[in-house]
Design a protein around this motif. Sequence first.
Motif, PDB file in Angstrom:
ATOM      1  N   UNK A   1       0.786  -1.216   0.000  1.00 47.46           N
ATOM      2  CA  UNK A   1       0.000   0.000   0.000  1.00 47.46           C
ATOM      3  C   UNK A   1       0.820   1.269   0.000  1.00 47.46           C
ATOM      4  N   UNK A   2       0.197   2.323  -0.522  1.00 49.81           N
ATOM      5  CA  UNK A   2       0.726   3.674  -0.456  1.00 49.81           C
ATOM      6  C   UNK A   2      -0.139   4.457   0.510  1.00 49.81           C
ATOM      7  N   UNK A   3       0.467   5.012   1.538  1.00 53.06           N
ATOM      8  CA  UNK A   3      -0.272   5.824   2.502  1.00 53.06           C
ATOM      9  C   UNK A   3      -0.005   7.285   2.169  1.00 53.06           C
ATOM     10  N   UNK A   4      -0.766   7.796   1.232  1.00 56.06           N
ATOM     11  CA  UNK A   4      -0.664   9.195   0.793  1.00 56.06           C
ATOM     12  C   UNK A   4      -2.033   9.683   0.348  1.00 56.06           C
ATOM     13  N   UNK A   5      -3.027   9.656   1.220  1.00 57.02           N
ATOM     14  CA  UNK A   5      -4.393   9.958   0.789  1.00 57.02           C
ATOM     15  C   UNK A   5      -4.603  11.408   0.368  1.00 57.02           C
ATOM     16  N   UNK A   6      -3.712  12.278   0.771  1.00 55.51           N
ATOM     17  CA  UNK A   6      -3.861  13.702   0.468  1.00 55.51           C
ATOM     18  C   UNK A   6      -3.717  13.992  -1.015  1.00 55.51           C
ATOM     19  N   UNK A   7      -3.124  13.071  -1.780  1.00 55.28           N
ATOM     20  CA  UNK A   7      -2.917  13.283  -3.210  1.00 55.28           C
ATOM     21  C   UNK A   7      -4.155  12.935  -4.034  1.00 55.28           C
ATOM     22  N   UNK A   8      -5.120  12.291  -3.403  1.00 54.66           N
ATOM     23  CA  UNK A   8      -6.330  11.908  -4.120  1.00 54.66           C
ATOM     24  C   UNK A   8      -7.174  13.143  -4.433  1.00 54.66           C
ATOM     25  N   UNK A   9      -7.796  13.122  -5.606  1.00 53.73           N
ATOM     26  CA  UNK A   9      -8.715  14.192  -5.979  1.00 53.73           C
ATOM     27  C   UNK A   9     -10.170  13.806  -5.725  1.00 53.73           C
ATOM     28  N   UNK A  10     -10.366  12.674  -5.074  1.00 55.26           N
ATOM     29  CA  UNK A  10     -11.727  12.268  -4.721  1.00 55.26           C
ATOM     30  C   UNK A  10     -12.321  13.275  -3.737  1.00 55.26           C
TER      31      UNK A  10
ATOM     32  N   UNK B   1       1.100  21.997 -10.792  1.00 51.19           N
ATOM     33  CA  UNK B   1       0.683  23.163 -10.004  1.00 51.19           C
ATOM     34  C   UNK B   1      -0.666  22.928  -9.341  1.00 51.19           C
ATOM     35  N   UNK B   2      -1.583  22.293 -10.078  1.00 49.73           N
ATOM     36  CA  UNK B   2      -2.907  22.006  -9.535  1.00 49.73           C
ATOM     37  C   UNK B   2      -2.809  21.097  -8.312  1.00 49.73           C
ATOM     38  N   UNK B   3      -1.988  20.029  -8.414  1.00 47.44           N
ATOM     39  CA  UNK B   3      -1.844  19.133  -7.271  1.00 47.44           C
ATOM     40  C   UNK B   3      -1.135  19.827  -6.113  1.00 47.44           C
ATOM     41  N   UNK B   4      -0.120  20.586  -6.410  1.00 50.62           N
ATOM     42  CA  UNK B   4       0.609  21.294  -5.349  1.00 50.62           C
ATOM     43  C   UNK B   4      -0.344  22.194  -4.560  1.00 50.62           C
ATOM     44  N   UNK B   5      -1.159  22.962  -5.263  1.00 56.32           N
ATOM     45  CA  UNK B   5      -2.100  23.867  -4.593  1.00 56.32           C
ATOM     46  C   UNK B   5      -3.119  23.087  -3.761  1.00 56.32           C
ATOM     47  N   UNK B   6      -3.592  21.961  -4.304  1.00 57.42           N
ATOM     48  CA  UNK B   6      -4.573  21.139  -3.589  1.00 57.42           C
ATOM     49  C   UNK B   6      -3.985  20.586  -2.296  1.00 57.42           C
ATOM     50  N   UNK B   7      -2.778  20.015  -2.378  1.00 56.20           N
ATOM     51  CA  UNK B   7      -2.169  19.387  -1.200  1.00 56.20           C
ATOM     52  C   UNK B   7      -1.731  20.451  -0.194  1.00 56.20           C
ATOM     53  N   UNK B   8      -1.259  21.589  -0.685  1.00 62.02           N
ATOM     54  CA  UNK B   8      -0.866  22.671   0.220  1.00 62.02           C
ATOM     55  C   UNK B   8      -2.050  23.138   1.057  1.00 62.02           C
ATOM     56  N   UNK B   9      -3.213  23.209   0.449  1.00 60.68           N
ATOM     57  CA  UNK B   9      -4.419  23.600   1.183  1.00 60.68           C
ATOM     58  C   UNK B   9      -4.776  22.543   2.233  1.00 60.68           C
ATOM     59  N   UNK B  10      -4.667  21.269   1.859  1.00 63.92           N
ATOM     60  CA  UNK B  10      -4.973  20.191   2.806  1.00 63.92           C
ATOM     61  C   UNK B  10      -3.996  20.180   3.982  1.00 63.92           C
ATOM     62  N   UNK B  11      -2.789  20.649   3.743  1.00 65.67           N
ATOM     63  CA  UNK B  11      -1.761  20.627   4.784  1.00 65.67           C
ATOM     64  C   UNK B  11      -2.130  21.498   5.976  1.00 65.67           C
ATOM     65  N   UNK B  12      -3.003  22.479   5.772  1.00 62.30           N
ATOM     66  CA  UNK B  12      -3.432  23.340   6.871  1.00 62.30           C
ATOM     67  C   UNK B  12      -4.055  22.521   8.000  1.00 62.30           C
TER      68      UNK B  12
END
Length: 365
Positions: free
Chosen positions: A44-53, A102-113
């Motif tokens: 498994x990969x434990x990186x759920x923050x990268x999902x766009x679901x 860039x789209x993924x970076x912005x998405x994950x950066x927001x989730x990091x909050x």
Amino acid sequence: MSKYVVIGAGILGASTAYHLAKAGHDVTIVDRFDAGQATDAAAGIVSPWLSQRRNKDWYYLVQNGARYYPTYINELHELGESTTGYDQVGTLALHKDERSLTKMYDLVLKKKELAPEIGELTPITTAEAIQDYFPYLSNYDYALHVSGGAKVDGRALRNATLKAAEKLGATCLFKEATFSDKLYVGKEAMSYDTLIVTTGAWGNEWANAFGIQPLVTHQKAQIIHLKAKEPFKQKPPVIMPPGTQYFVPNLDGTVVIGSTHEDTNKFHPYPTAHGVSSILDQAFSHGEALKSFTVEDVRVGFRPFTANFLPSFGYLPNVDHVLFANGLGASGLTVGPYLGSVLSEMAQGNALDFDVNSYQLADHD
């Protein structure tokens, strides 16, 4: 002290048994160990923050699953279980163009909050820098490295969890369990205060036994293990190309590549030429140098899904003292340890810190 019986020793059942044993209860976990168990096959990969679901209820579980891992692994280590299969090696998400990066970076950066465990985010914009992480990739100039990403070997984690549960007093029985008027393990009736059913792709057998509608369907997943001629010089991250394929490299030079997603109503736990071919063809499009690797193994597992692809858990309607959980799908290794702790709290009648109504079984009949 209450008596709990857990049916199903995948990572979800094993974690549930472990947490109940840790709480000091009488726990028995039963599994017939059919070939094709999802946990046994999975890397498994434990990186759920990268999902766009976008399903918030799903994301709540996977985010908490990822957050819970360090605590869980530390507990297993304290009990002497050092071979857990878990390692926080980071995740490398590949992109074909700068816009998607860039789209993924912005998405994950927001989730990091709300999820600082994501760690450092490093955009990469050259093929050479990507190959510094994993030298066998080609056709990519853009990637995002997420330092908080991790990998986990399902078989190793399940085994470590069961051993830890046994050290805390749980009993593991590798037998057939059935239910008619009462619970039978082998030919012997077994009593319980609460029965917890976590049988994954075989969940409908138990739904039928309790007279409720089928709860799950399943997909067959074939996962191939390749090996390079030489080990890696440093721990490589897990690799997420565009699409559904993933690479889980290990320091010894093995690379686990998955997987197929085959809808089926059968349990045929064997690899097929078509499945292996489809994995390899797709893998070679990400890294042609992989053609020089040797084939070490092919594993097969059956992933359980509910109708809306959201895990379901709760007490069965019109059945006394039976807690049922299923449908973790492709997120099983991310969610399993955490959801096992949740089921343990529910079984003990303890209050939870989130609303479980979205996951109730009745919602997914």
